[in-house]
Motif scaffolding. Sequence first.
Motif, short mmCIF file in Angstrom:
data_model
loop_
_atom_site.label_atom_id
_atom_site.label_comp_id
_atom_site.label_asym_id
_atom_site.label_seq_id
_atom_site.Cartn_x
_atom_site.Cartn_y
_atom_site.Cartn_z
N SER A 204 64.05 61.87 75.72
CA SER A 204 63.49 62.95 76.54
C SER A 204 62.81 62.34 77.75
O SER A 204 61.86 61.57 77.61
CB SER A 204 62.49 63.78 75.71
OG SER A 204 61.94 64.81 76.48
N ARG A 207 59.23 64.99 79.34
CA ARG A 207 58.05 65.35 78.58
C ARG A 207 56.83 64.56 79.09
O ARG A 207 56.97 63.50 79.70
CB ARG A 207 58.26 65.11 77.09
CG ARG A 207 58.49 63.67 76.68
CD ARG A 207 58.57 63.48 75.17
NE ARG A 207 57.34 63.90 74.52
CZ ARG A 207 57.25 64.99 73.76
NH1 ARG A 207 58.32 65.73 73.53
NH2 ARG A 207 56.11 65.34 73.23
N VAL A 245 67.91 65.49 76.15
CA VAL A 245 67.47 66.80 75.66
C VAL A 245 67.98 67.95 76.51
O VAL A 245 67.93 69.11 76.08
CB VAL A 245 65.92 66.87 75.54
CG1 VAL A 245 65.40 65.84 74.54
CG2 VAL A 245 65.25 66.73 76.90
N ARG A 281 61.87 63.15 68.29
CA ARG A 281 61.56 64.34 67.51
C ARG A 281 61.93 65.61 68.28
O ARG A 281 62.48 66.57 67.71
CB ARG A 281 60.08 64.36 67.13
CG ARG A 281 59.71 63.37 66.03
CD ARG A 281 58.21 63.33 65.80
NE ARG A 281 57.86 62.51 64.64
CZ ARG A 281 56.62 62.19 64.29
NH1 ARG A 281 55.59 62.64 65.04
NH2 ARG A 281 56.39 61.46 63.23
N GLU A 282 61.64 65.64 69.56
CA GLU A 282 62.03 66.78 70.39
C GLU A 282 63.54 66.95 70.38
O GLU A 282 64.07 68.07 70.21
CB GLU A 282 61.53 66.57 71.82
CG GLU A 282 61.93 67.68 72.79
CD GLU A 282 61.58 67.36 74.22
OE1 GLU A 282 62.05 68.10 75.12
OE2 GLU A 282 60.84 66.37 74.48
#
Length: 324
Positions: A204, A207, A245, A281-282
Amino acid sequence: MVSEYSPSRRSLLKAASGLSAAVALGAGGVLATASAAHAVGDGFGLRVAERGENDPRMWYYRFETAEIGWKPAVNVLLPDDYHTSGRTYPVLYMLHGGGGDFIEFDRAGIRELTAGKPIIVVMPDGGKTGWYSNPVRSNVGPRNWENFHINQLIPWIDANFRTFAEYDGRAIGGFSMGGFGALKYTAKYYGHFASVSSYSGPASLRRDGGLVVHWANTTSALDLGGATVYGVPWDQRRVSADNPVERVESYRNKRIFMVAGTAPKTAFDWLNEPEVLAGQREFRGLLDRAGIPYEAHEDGGGHFFRTEFFRGDIDGIIGRLRKA
């Protein structure tokens, strides 16, 4: 250690094997396997400047290419029986981390880790802080790592070694910056790789205020003479094109393996692994919502290449790819 495994992975991968022929590389959708590497030569914009072919398994080459302003190298690790079997093999491309080089995985013991395994492992230079990208700008000559790997090195490997030059014949993995590169290449070049493995690789970019993009720009300036990979201000389209992502559908019908550390111990770990873990995790949450299977692990420790996970991963990679 916390592990996740999506139970539908096996069934979807079985279905993907039929689909993959439709997205294989090559004109007209028909691909022939490469001939034996009798005399490795020039081609695809690469001129072989140095070579080392004395070791029975680890062959080395250094190239001149218009895409890179110095001579990047590659290690090609051959199966134990490559010279006697006459077989054609799948290929795993392994991308090194920031500050590393093409021998990073040799130092980590990849010869022993792949002993007896029917797969070729290709380990190229990617620049100390090249981020597996064509930078927005360079003040020190060309540093187009993406062009070098995708447009030159992959077809050169297929032309000079006995490989399955197709989607079901290739996997890609990497550590840290290379783990990001593996995820990025898998999404941007959908028909190239049937399996992707990210070892502590960011998934990602935007973020936490775009912390990974800021890190990529700051570190890449060391390689680019003060210029940056994504530009200042950012080239937003390029960030989105590279951001795993934001490319979730591009991972459908692929084998996905990820691992990240949960217990940073050093300042270096703290600079890297918490952001890596949060980003993975995202990414996993988005894959779950999209119904895309994956295998993911969280492991104690910080930011390093986890060889114990690679031992199991290599068998999963070989299981996904076309058999030698």
